[in-house]
Design a protein around this motif. Sequence first.
Motif, PDB file in Angstrom:
ATOM      1  N   LEU A   1      -4.139  -3.167   0.213  1.00 23.75           N
ATOM      2  CA  LEU A   1      -4.458  -2.912   1.621  1.00 23.75           C
ATOM      3  C   LEU A   1      -4.882  -4.189   2.326  1.00 23.75           C
ATOM      4  O   LEU A   1      -4.443  -4.462   3.459  1.00 23.75           O
ATOM      5  CB  LEU A   1      -5.556  -1.855   1.718  1.00 23.75           C
TER       6      LEU A   1
ATOM      7  N   ALA B   1       0.825  -1.203   0.000  1.00 21.95           N
ATOM      8  CA  ALA B   1       0.000   0.000   0.000  1.00 21.95           C
ATOM      9  C   ALA B   1       0.860   1.254   0.000  1.00 21.95           C
ATOM     10  O   ALA B   1       0.457   2.298  -0.526  1.00 21.95           O
ATOM     11  CB  ALA B   1      -0.918  -0.017   1.217  1.00 21.95           C
TER      12      ALA B   1
ATOM     13  N   GLU C   1      -4.548  -0.072   7.779  1.00 24.13           N
ATOM     14  CA  GLU C   1      -4.951  -0.668   6.501  1.00 24.13           C
ATOM     15  C   GLU C   1      -6.447  -0.965   6.463  1.00 24.13           C
ATOM     16  O   GLU C   1      -7.097  -0.808   5.416  1.00 24.13           O
ATOM     17  CB  GLU C   1      -4.134  -1.931   6.255  1.00 24.13           C
TER      18      GLU C   1
END
Length: 469
Positions: free
Chosen positions: A313, A46, A125
């Motif tokens: 994520l 991410a 996340e």
Amino acid sequence: MPTPTTQPLLESTEPVSGAGSEGQQLSHGLKQRHLSMIALGGVIGAGLFVGSGAGIAAAGPSIVLAFAASGLLVMLVMRMLGEMSAARPSSGSFSVHAEREIGPWAGLTVGWMFWTMLCVGVAAEAIGASHVMNGWFPSVPLWVWVAVFMGFFCATNLAAVKNFGEFEFWFAAIKITAISAFLVVCALAIFGLLPGTSAPGTANLTSHGGFFPNGSAGLITGLLTSVFAYGGLETVTIAAAESEDPRRSVAAAVRTAMWRIALFYVGSMAVIVTLVPWNDPSVTKSGPYVSVLNSLGIPGAGQLMNVVVLIALLSAMNANIYGSSRMAYSLVQRGQGPRALARVNGGVPRLAVLASSAFGFLAVLLSYLWPTTVFAWLLNMVGAAVLVVWAFIAVAQLRMRRRMEREEPERLTVRMWLFPYLTWVTLAAVLAVLALMTLSADNRIQLYFTAGLTVVLSLLGWLKQRRTA
């Protein structure tokens, strides 16, 4: 008090397989294909898809140099970690090596710091993934998505390690396919071979303030952003302990990840700043990858990249729950935490999984209740944690390499390049990045909070070491 070199062999403190408190062992359900893809997936996280936008906004086109420099640093750290983990695989990875080579206090410090960093990462996340979903389904509250994601990945990690491996395998496959396609499309656009586009040349690299639009200050900010974007690669050496052939698997996985760092990270930054102006607001608002694809006028490509960001994520959530639970398991196996977390059922340390997931969910609650105080403190405490981990890795490798060359040279199947010179260079580079953090007020806050956590954990470890000596 025994010195680190007189402690028992690693296998006597924590077997490779890791016997639990009920006599069961961690399973060896991860295959070589899992480890290879986990290593690659860890590179594409991410931080690359989302966090790199802030680095581009700060450094401009010079973000390419920032990612190249930090990528070289990460390659050196991973080579050191690969050397130690191939010689002595362990679910505690660098925490076990630090305990053996530096002292029990070091193993406790770096282990629980890494655990905290991963658990806070799970929360961040989950929140990020919920915002992506909210963009598609605005009528569904954010907390619903957080609960769904947290519950799902906690359940899959409770079931069997092969579930973690399979999810990461497919997550990594999607990310690799997406970023490879992105690089191909961008290369075609740069050379004017993409229908409806013309070659941009060097206009975006030299206009809008030049290659260094914000000078050395912008480059430093970009460097710091890029360093933290690489976090997460360490999980592959934790996972290797549960593979079919730990020593061979970790060596192959570390080697596999090396050149892809340059291709995926540095290559991505190069094509992005070539195709779009670095100061385009969409780079930070929509993300650099979505911004580029939208600028090329590819129908639906931006939304497709949002799907990839969501997958990145979720992949990071899955990996962080796994990595934190195994680190907690390893720590308590070595007497560095509550023994209950060492119980293994069905080849999985389920209480450690639950504890790690619970801490992550608690962090999510804190983000809703006290976003600017308690949750901000948590984020600041782990802001520079990865640099502390890398410093411990370098020191442990310096000591372990010299000892193993004397005692067990046959175990050194992966060797750090130009030892000990590059190890010292790596340690100096890590300390230099920490020093650069003092130049910014926001980074100083992170540095101070992380230093505080390091001091507290080190003191607790030292006191425990004194009591058990």
